[in-house]
Write a protein that holds these residues in place. Structure first.
Motif, PDB file in Angstrom:
ATOM      1  N   LEU A   1       0.851  -1.194   0.000  1.00  0.00           N
ATOM      2  CA  LEU A   1       0.000   0.000   0.000  1.00  0.00           C
ATOM      3  C   LEU A   1       0.887   1.243   0.000  1.00  0.00           C
ATOM      4  O   LEU A   1       1.618   1.478   0.962  1.00  0.00           O
ATOM      5  N   PRO A   2       0.833   2.052  -1.064  1.00  0.00           N
ATOM      6  CA  PRO A   2       1.696   3.238  -1.108  1.00  0.00           C
ATOM      7  C   PRO A   2       1.209   4.318  -0.151  1.00  0.00           C
ATOM      8  O   PRO A   2       0.012   4.567  -0.018  1.00  0.00           O
ATOM      9  N   ILE A   3       2.157   4.948   0.504  1.00  0.00           N
ATOM     10  CA  ILE A   3       1.852   6.025   1.447  1.00  0.00           C
ATOM     11  C   ILE A   3       2.482   7.315   0.933  1.00  0.00           C
ATOM     12  O   ILE A   3       3.678   7.353   0.620  1.00  0.00           O
ATOM     13  N   PHE A   4       1.664   8.361   0.864  1.00  0.00           N
ATOM     14  CA  PHE A   4       2.113   9.649   0.369  1.00  0.00           C
ATOM     15  C   PHE A   4       2.199  10.653   1.518  1.00  0.00           C
ATOM     16  O   PHE A   4       1.541  10.492   2.547  1.00  0.00           O
ATOM     17  N   ALA A   5       2.980  11.667   1.319  1.00  0.00           N
ATOM     18  CA  ALA A   5       3.159  12.698   2.344  1.00  0.00           C
ATOM     19  C   ALA A   5       2.307  13.914   2.017  1.00  0.00           C
ATOM     20  O   ALA A   5       2.089  14.240   0.848  1.00  0.00           O
ATOM     21  N   ALA A   6       1.823  14.569   3.060  1.00  0.00           N
ATOM     22  CA  ALA A   6       1.046  15.801   2.900  1.00  0.00           C
ATOM     23  C   ALA A   6       1.749  16.925   3.635  1.00  0.00           C
ATOM     24  O   ALA A   6       2.224  16.745   4.752  1.00  0.00           O
ATOM     25  N   ALA A   7       1.801  18.077   3.009  1.00  0.00           N
ATOM     26  CA  ALA A   7       2.375  19.284   3.618  1.00  0.00           C
ATOM     27  C   ALA A   7       1.262  20.285   3.863  1.00  0.00           C
ATOM     28  O   ALA A   7       0.307  20.380   3.071  1.00  0.00           O
ATOM     29  N   GLN A   8       1.371  21.032   4.938  1.00  0.00           N
ATOM     30  CA  GLN A   8       0.323  21.983   5.292  1.00  0.00           C
ATOM     31  C   GLN A   8       0.222  23.094   4.259  1.00  0.00           C
ATOM     32  O   GLN A   8       1.216  23.677   3.840  1.00  0.00           O
ATOM     33  N   GLY A   9      -1.003  23.363   3.820  1.00  0.00           N
ATOM     34  CA  GLY A   9      -1.259  24.484   2.920  1.00  0.00           C
ATOM     35  C   GLY A   9      -2.065  25.551   3.628  1.00  0.00           C
ATOM     36  O   GLY A   9      -2.202  25.530   4.855  1.00  0.00           O
ATOM     37  N   GLY A  10      -2.634  26.480   2.904  1.00  0.00           N
ATOM     38  CA  GLY A  10      -3.447  27.533   3.506  1.00  0.00           C
ATOM     39  C   GLY A  10      -4.879  27.102   3.734  1.00  0.00           C
ATOM     40  O   GLY A  10      -5.373  26.172   3.092  1.00  0.00           O
ATOM     41  N   ASP A  11      -5.557  27.763   4.676  1.00  0.00           N
ATOM     42  CA  ASP A  11      -6.986  27.548   4.947  1.00  0.00           C
ATOM     43  C   ASP A  11      -7.312  26.096   5.272  1.00  0.00           C
ATOM     44  O   ASP A  11      -8.370  25.584   4.908  1.00  0.00           O
ATOM     45  N   GLY A  12      -6.416  25.424   5.984  1.00  0.00           N
ATOM     46  CA  GLY A  12      -6.687  24.045   6.358  1.00  0.00           C
ATOM     47  C   GLY A  12      -6.498  23.035   5.246  1.00  0.00           C
ATOM     48  O   GLY A  12      -6.827  21.867   5.403  1.00  0.00           O
ATOM     49  N   HIS A  13      -5.988  23.457   4.094  1.00  0.00           N
ATOM     50  CA  HIS A  13      -5.740  22.548   2.985  1.00  0.00           C
ATOM     51  C   HIS A  13      -4.361  21.906   3.144  1.00  0.00           C
ATOM     52  O   HIS A  13      -3.529  22.375   3.923  1.00  0.00           O
ATOM     53  N   VAL A  14      -4.142  20.830   2.406  1.00  0.00           N
ATOM     54  CA  VAL A  14      -2.837  20.195   2.384  1.00  0.00           C
ATOM     55  C   VAL A  14      -2.411  19.999   0.940  1.00  0.00           C
ATOM     56  O   VAL A  14      -3.233  19.961   0.025  1.00  0.00           O
ATOM     57  N   ILE A  15      -1.114  19.879   0.747  1.00  0.00           N
ATOM     58  CA  ILE A  15      -0.549  19.565  -0.562  1.00  0.00           C
ATOM     59  C   ILE A  15      -0.026  18.138  -0.498  1.00  0.00           C
ATOM     60  O   ILE A  15       0.883  17.839   0.285  1.00  0.00           O
ATOM     61  N   VAL A  16      -0.633  17.248  -1.274  1.00  0.00           N
ATOM     62  CA  VAL A  16      -0.258  15.838  -1.269  1.00  0.00           C
ATOM     63  C   VAL A  16       0.704  15.578  -2.424  1.00  0.00           C
ATOM     64  O   VAL A  16       0.414  15.922  -3.572  1.00  0.00           O
ATOM     65  N   THR A  17       1.838  14.989  -2.110  1.00  0.00           N
ATOM     66  CA  THR A  17       2.826  14.630  -3.124  1.00  0.00           C
ATOM     67  C   THR A  17       2.692  13.152  -3.442  1.00  0.00           C
ATOM     68  O   THR A  17       2.899  12.298  -2.559  1.00  0.00           O
ATOM     69  N   PHE A  18       2.309  12.833  -4.686  1.00  0.00           N
ATOM     70  CA  PHE A  18       2.019  11.455  -5.063  1.00  0.00           C
ATOM     71  C   PHE A  18       3.274  10.742  -5.551  1.00  0.00           C
ATOM     72  O   PHE A  18       3.370  10.271  -6.681  1.00  0.00           O
ATOM     73  N   ASP A  19       4.232  10.677  -4.643  1.00  0.00           N
ATOM     74  CA  ASP A  19       5.463   9.918  -4.825  1.00  0.00           C
ATOM     75  C   ASP A  19       5.647   9.173  -3.511  1.00  0.00           C
ATOM     76  O   ASP A  19       5.945   9.783  -2.485  1.00  0.00           O
ATOM     77  N   ALA A  20       5.417   7.868  -3.508  1.00  0.00           N
ATOM     78  CA  ALA A  20       5.343   7.101  -2.273  1.00  0.00           C
ATOM     79  C   ALA A  20       6.601   7.264  -1.414  1.00  0.00           C
ATOM     80  O   ALA A  20       7.720   7.119  -1.912  1.00  0.00           O
ATOM     81  N   VAL A  21       6.376   7.589  -0.142  1.00  0.00           N
ATOM     82  CA  VAL A  21       7.500   7.690   0.792  1.00  0.00           C
ATOM     83  C   VAL A  21       7.781   6.348   1.448  1.00  0.00           C
ATOM     84  O   VAL A  21       8.865   6.135   1.992  1.00  0.00           O
ATOM     85  N   GLU A  22       6.789   5.442   1.438  1.00  0.00           N
ATOM     86  CA  GLU A  22       6.984   4.074   1.925  1.00  0.00           C
ATOM     87  C   GLU A  22       5.794   3.223   1.505  1.00  0.00           C
ATOM     88  O   GLU A  22       4.793   3.727   0.981  1.00  0.00           O
TER      89      GLU A  22
END
Length: 216
Positions: free
Chosen positions: A90-111
């Motif tokens: 199961l690929p796991i992606f990382a999310a970084a905090q964005g504005g207004d409670g949004h996140v930026i998801v990077t679709f490159d599996a970290v594990e």
């Protein structure tokens, strides 16, 4: 505010809830509501906080049990170990905090991790490492949301909304889906407690969260 203080005091005395639970439910420190009731500090609560407290107390009374330490509709599913499948795919992606409670998801599996049975054989299933505090206590920073991208939108379920098809880096909202119609989503967050709407045209892609792995 005097009526609200009386309502809270009665609920606490009847052991339907606690000052601590009500405080945490609106995103405050554990003594906040006790000070509001007993010391009148603050003298008034914000309207949305007062409304959330009334709903919590009424919900506890209707259920005949203590109000949970959470906002209405919070019921995340924690996947027990015996429901894990053997394959670590199961690929796991990382999310970084964005504005207004949004996140930026990077679709490159970290594990890759073992997938729960609810995602066994699901094409395109994935997990996201969460960040930010808007969904506490349902999700703590570092928790992993487990996502089924093909289930239809369902009321009172947690969802991940995207502007565009998830690929590369994509802006997302992770919230509780309260309701929806042809034009908009009605969403809920817990910290601070807030319900709001977003356009379905702008947030066209809705993926269902089916569980989580707690932060390690």
């Amino acid at each position: 505010m005097d009526e609200l203080r009386h309502l809270i005091r009665e609920a606490v005395d009847a052991k339907k809830t606690t000052y601590k639970d009500l405080s945490i439910a609106i995103g405050k420190n554990h003594a906040y509501i006790q000070q509001f009731v007993e010391r009148e500090t603050p003298r008034e609560l914000r309207e949305r906080d007062a409304r959330a407290i009334v709903e919590l107390i009424q919900g506890a009374a209707a259920a005949g049990e203590a109000a949970p330490r959470r906002a209405p509709g919070f019921a995340p599913q924690i996947v027990p170990g015996e429901q894990l499948v053997g394959h670590r795919d199961l690929p796991i992606f990382a999310a970084a905090q964005g504005g207004d409670g949004h996140v930026i998801v990077t679709f490159d599996a970290v594990e890759y991790v073992k997938r729960p049975s609810v995602l066994e054989g699901v094409k395109g299933a994935y997990g996201i490492y969460l960040t930010g505090s808007s969904m506490i206590p349902a999700y703590e920073p570092g928790d992993m949301a487990l996502v089924h991208p093909h289930l239809p939108p369902t009321r009172d379920k947690d969802v991940v909304l995207y502007h565009v098809p998830p690929a590369n880096d994509a802006e997302a909202i992770i919230k509780r889906l309260v309701s929806f119609n042809d034009r908009e989503w009605t969403l809920r967050q817990y910290n601070p407690f807030l319900e709001f709407t977003e356009s379905r045209v702008e947030w066209s892609f809705c993926h269902r969260v089916v569980g989580k792995y707690s932060a390690r």
